[in-house]
Design an enzyme around this catalytic site. Sequence first.
Site, mmCIF file in Angstrom:
data_model
loop_
_atom_site.group_PDB
_atom_site.id
_atom_site.type_symbol
_atom_site.label_atom_id
_atom_site.label_comp_id
_atom_site.label_asym_id
_atom_site.label_seq_id
_atom_site.Cartn_x
_atom_site.Cartn_y
_atom_site.Cartn_z
ATOM 1 N N GLU A 82 0.822 -1.208 0.000
ATOM 2 C CA GLU A 82 0.000 0.000 0.000
ATOM 3 C C GLU A 82 0.861 1.264 0.000
ATOM 4 O O GLU A 82 1.741 1.414 0.855
ATOM 5 C CB GLU A 82 -0.907 -0.011 1.246
ATOM 6 C CG GLU A 82 -1.949 1.082 1.229
ATOM 7 C CD GLU A 82 -2.884 1.018 2.443
ATOM 8 O OE1 GLU A 82 -2.926 -0.020 3.136
ATOM 9 O OE2 GLU A 82 -3.565 2.024 2.685
ATOM 10 N N LYS A 272 -6.817 -0.778 11.941
ATOM 11 C CA LYS A 272 -6.258 -1.207 10.651
ATOM 12 C C LYS A 272 -5.078 -0.301 10.295
ATOM 13 O O LYS A 272 -4.053 -0.761 9.803
ATOM 14 C CB LYS A 272 -7.338 -1.171 9.563
ATOM 15 C CG LYS A 272 -6.922 -1.800 8.231
ATOM 16 C CD LYS A 272 -6.198 -0.860 7.299
ATOM 17 C CE LYS A 272 -5.836 -1.542 5.977
ATOM 18 N NZ LYS A 272 -5.046 -0.663 5.097
ATOM 19 N N ASP A 288 5.005 -14.172 11.913
ATOM 20 C CA ASP A 288 3.664 -14.634 11.553
ATOM 21 C C ASP A 288 2.670 -13.488 11.764
ATOM 22 O O ASP A 288 2.267 -13.204 12.891
ATOM 23 C CB ASP A 288 3.330 -15.840 12.439
ATOM 24 C CG ASP A 288 1.977 -16.453 12.126
ATOM 25 O OD1 ASP A 288 1.132 -15.773 11.518
ATOM 26 O OD2 ASP A 288 1.765 -17.616 12.510
ATOM 27 N N HIS A 386 -2.642 10.677 -0.160
ATOM 28 C CA HIS A 386 -2.681 9.296 -0.643
ATOM 29 C C HIS A 386 -2.806 9.255 -2.157
ATOM 30 O O HIS A 386 -2.282 8.370 -2.810
ATOM 31 C CB HIS A 386 -3.897 8.619 -0.001
ATOM 32 C CG HIS A 386 -3.939 7.148 -0.190
ATOM 33 N ND1 HIS A 386 -3.052 6.303 0.446
ATOM 34 C CD2 HIS A 386 -4.750 6.359 -0.920
ATOM 35 C CE1 HIS A 386 -3.336 5.061 0.100
ATOM 36 N NE2 HIS A 386 -4.359 5.072 -0.719
HETATM 37 P P1 NAD Z 1 10.703 -22.677 16.184
HETATM 38 O O1 NAD Z 1 10.210 -23.879 16.865
HETATM 39 O O2 NAD Z 1 11.141 -22.787 14.755
HETATM 40 O O3 NAD Z 1 11.909 -22.058 17.027
HETATM 41 C C1 NAD Z 1 11.842 -21.797 18.374
HETATM 42 C C2 NAD Z 1 12.848 -22.629 19.094
HETATM 43 O O4 NAD Z 1 14.159 -22.113 18.886
HETATM 44 C C3 NAD Z 1 12.669 -22.634 20.589
HETATM 45 O O5 NAD Z 1 11.651 -23.515 20.970
HETATM 46 C C4 NAD Z 1 14.065 -23.046 21.079
HETATM 47 O O6 NAD Z 1 14.193 -24.434 21.064
HETATM 48 C C5 NAD Z 1 14.992 -22.486 19.978
HETATM 49 N N1 NAD Z 1 15.769 -21.297 20.398
HETATM 50 C C6 NAD Z 1 17.063 -21.043 20.103
HETATM 51 N N2 NAD Z 1 17.475 -19.893 20.623
HETATM 52 C C7 NAD Z 1 16.440 -19.375 21.284
HETATM 53 C C8 NAD Z 1 16.244 -18.173 22.036
HETATM 54 N N3 NAD Z 1 17.208 -17.262 22.221
HETATM 55 N N4 NAD Z 1 15.020 -17.932 22.544
HETATM 56 C C9 NAD Z 1 14.025 -18.808 22.369
HETATM 57 N N5 NAD Z 1 14.150 -19.972 21.688
HETATM 58 C C10 NAD Z 1 15.358 -20.259 21.138
HETATM 59 O O7 NAD Z 1 9.662 -21.469 16.180
HETATM 60 P P2 NAD Z 1 8.487 -21.033 17.139
HETATM 61 O O8 NAD Z 1 8.802 -19.648 17.567
HETATM 62 O O9 NAD Z 1 8.196 -22.041 18.195
HETATM 63 O O10 NAD Z 1 7.228 -21.043 16.173
HETATM 64 C C11 NAD Z 1 7.007 -20.055 15.223
HETATM 65 C C12 NAD Z 1 6.265 -20.663 14.048
HETATM 66 O O11 NAD Z 1 5.109 -21.363 14.494
HETATM 67 C C13 NAD Z 1 5.777 -19.600 13.119
HETATM 68 O O12 NAD Z 1 6.180 -19.972 11.810
HETATM 69 C C14 NAD Z 1 4.258 -19.683 13.218
HETATM 70 O O13 NAD Z 1 3.666 -19.362 11.997
HETATM 71 C C15 NAD Z 1 4.029 -21.106 13.600
HETATM 72 N N6 NAD Z 1 2.775 -21.491 14.295
HETATM 73 C C16 NAD Z 1 1.879 -20.565 14.782
HETATM 74 C C17 NAD Z 1 0.722 -20.981 15.424
HETATM 75 C C18 NAD Z 1 -0.235 -19.951 15.944
HETATM 76 O O14 NAD Z 1 0.053 -18.767 15.886
HETATM 77 N N7 NAD Z 1 -1.408 -20.327 16.471
HETATM 78 C C19 NAD Z 1 0.484 -22.349 15.595
HETATM 79 C C20 NAD Z 1 1.415 -23.250 15.120
HETATM 80 C C21 NAD Z 1 2.563 -22.823 14.479
#
Ligand code: NAD
Length: 435
Positions: A82, A272, A288, A386
Site C-alpha cells: 500500500e 487497521k 507470523d 494518498h
Molecule cells: P521454532 O520452533 O522454529 O523455534 C523456536 C525454538 O528455537 C525454541 O523452541 C528453542 O528451542 C529455539 N531457540 C534457540 N534460541 C532461542 C532463544 N534465544 N530464545 C528462544 N528460543 C530459542 O519457532 P516457534 O517460535 O516455536 O514457532 C514459530 C512458528 O510457528 C511460526 O512460523 C508460526 O507461523 C508457527 N505457528 C503458529 C501458530 C499460531 O500462531 N497459532 C500455531 C502453530 C505454528
Amino acid sequence: MTTSRIPGFYNLPLEERLDTLAEAAGLTQEELAAFRTPNGLPDDQADHMVENAVGTFGLPLGIGLNFLVNGSEVLVPMVIEEPSVIAGASFMAKLARTGGGFHAETSAPEMIGQMQVLDVPDLMSASLKLYDHRDELLAEADAVDPVLKKFGGGARDLEVRIIEDSPIGAFLVVHLIYDVRDAMGANAVNTACERLAPRLEQITGGRVHLKILSNLADRRLAKARCTIPLKELKIAGRDIISSYTGEQVRDGVIAAWAFAAVDPYRAATHNKGIMNGVDAVVIATGNDWRAIEAGAHAYAARSGRYASLSTWGRDADGNLTGELEMPMAVGIVGGATRVHPAAKAALKLMGAKTASELAGIIVSVGLAQNLAALRALATEGIQRGHMSLHARQVAIAAGATGDMIEKVAAQMVTEKTVRIDRAEEILKKLNPSER
Ligand code: NAD
C-alpha cells in the site's frame, strides 16, 4: 548506526538507497542482495517452506526512516503493497524524534497454551487437583525444550478455568504459561501442551481435546509512547484553509481517537491503520502476521466492546501524547526469521538483539502509523496525500510504463480524477503509438 535521519533518501535511485543502507547499517553485499529479486527467497528455499510451491510472490520492501526508539536510531524495514504507509510512518517518526522519539517497553515473553479437558466428572475437584499438581506439571512442561530452558525460558505457571456454559455444556480449560524468550514460541508451547495432556487426563479423569497456543497473547504485551511538541504539529498550508495551528491538529487528533475509543466501526479502521505499520515490519522480519493480527483484534475487544488499541491525549504543556499497547508475539529465532534471507537481513538492519527489542520497534511503528492517519484525517483528509501515490498504481494498472507513470499520475491528480478509465485516456493521448 549513527542516524536513521537520511534526508533526500526518497530522491535517490534504488541502487543508491541500497548503498546508503549498507553504509548506515553495516550490511554486506550478500545481505543487501537478499533485498533484491530473485535473491530474497530462492525457489528451492520456498519449496522447503510450503507445500505445492510453484514460486514466490514479490512485495515492495521500503525503509521507515527517522525512528528513534529508546534512544537508539533504527532503520525500519517495511514490506507492504500500500502506498503512503512508509512515508507516513517516516514523517511521524520525524515529528516524534523532536520530542525524544519513542519509548517502548515489553512484558515478559510469556505465551499461553490452552488445553481443553472434556468429560470431567467433577470440574471443581479436578481444578483443585490440578493446582495440587502444579509444580510437577510445570517441571514436565519445562523439560520439553532444553534449548529454551538454556536461554532462561520455560514453564512459568498453570491457570485452570471452568467454562460453565458452552454449546456442548461445561468443561475445563487449563492454561500453561510459557516463557519463550526470543522465539514466537508456538512450537514449544504446542509441544508442551501435548506432553502434559496424558497426565492431565489422569489427574482430572477427563479427556484432553484441544492442545494449542492462544494467539490472544495478553501476557506478552508491547507498549510504545511518544510526545509530539505542539509546535511540530502546526501545518503551514498554501492558504488559510489548508493551514492548521498546532492546537487544531492536536485537538483534531484527540477527537479522532475519541471516536475510535467508543465506536467499533471507527475502531476497526483506526486499528487497521496501526496494523499498516505493524504488519509491514512483522512481514519484513519473517514473523507470523496472522498471529499478530489475531492477537491485536482480540486484545482490542478485551473489554467486551471492540475499541482503539491506542490512546491520544495532551500533557501539562499542551503537547500531544500517544500510547499504543498490544500483544506482540514476534521472534528473532524460529519460524522463517532465520530461514528467509531477506528477513535475516531485515533483522540485522534494525539491530534488534532480542525479541523484546523487535517488539518495541514494531509497536513504535504502529503508533507512528496511527498518528499519520489521524493527523491526515483530522486536517486535509486522507485522500490528498494518498492520491498521488495511488495515482501511480492506477497509471501502472492502465498500462503506463517508465516516464509515462509519473505523467499520467500527475495529470489525474491535477484533475482530481484518479480512475483507471481516465488513466487509459490520458495514456492514449500522451503516447498514441503505444496504445
Ligand atoms: P521454532 O520452533 O522454529 O523455534 C523456536 C525454538 O528455537 C525454541 O523452541 C528453542 O528451542 C529455539 N531457540 C534457540 N534460541 C532461542 C532463544 N534465544 N530464545 C528462544 N528460543 C530459542 O519457532 P516457534 O517460535 O516455536 O514457532 C514459530 C512458528 O510457528 C511460526 O512460523 C508460526 O507461523 C508457527 N505457528 C503458529 C501458530 C499460531 O500462531 N497459532 C500455531 C502453530 C505454528
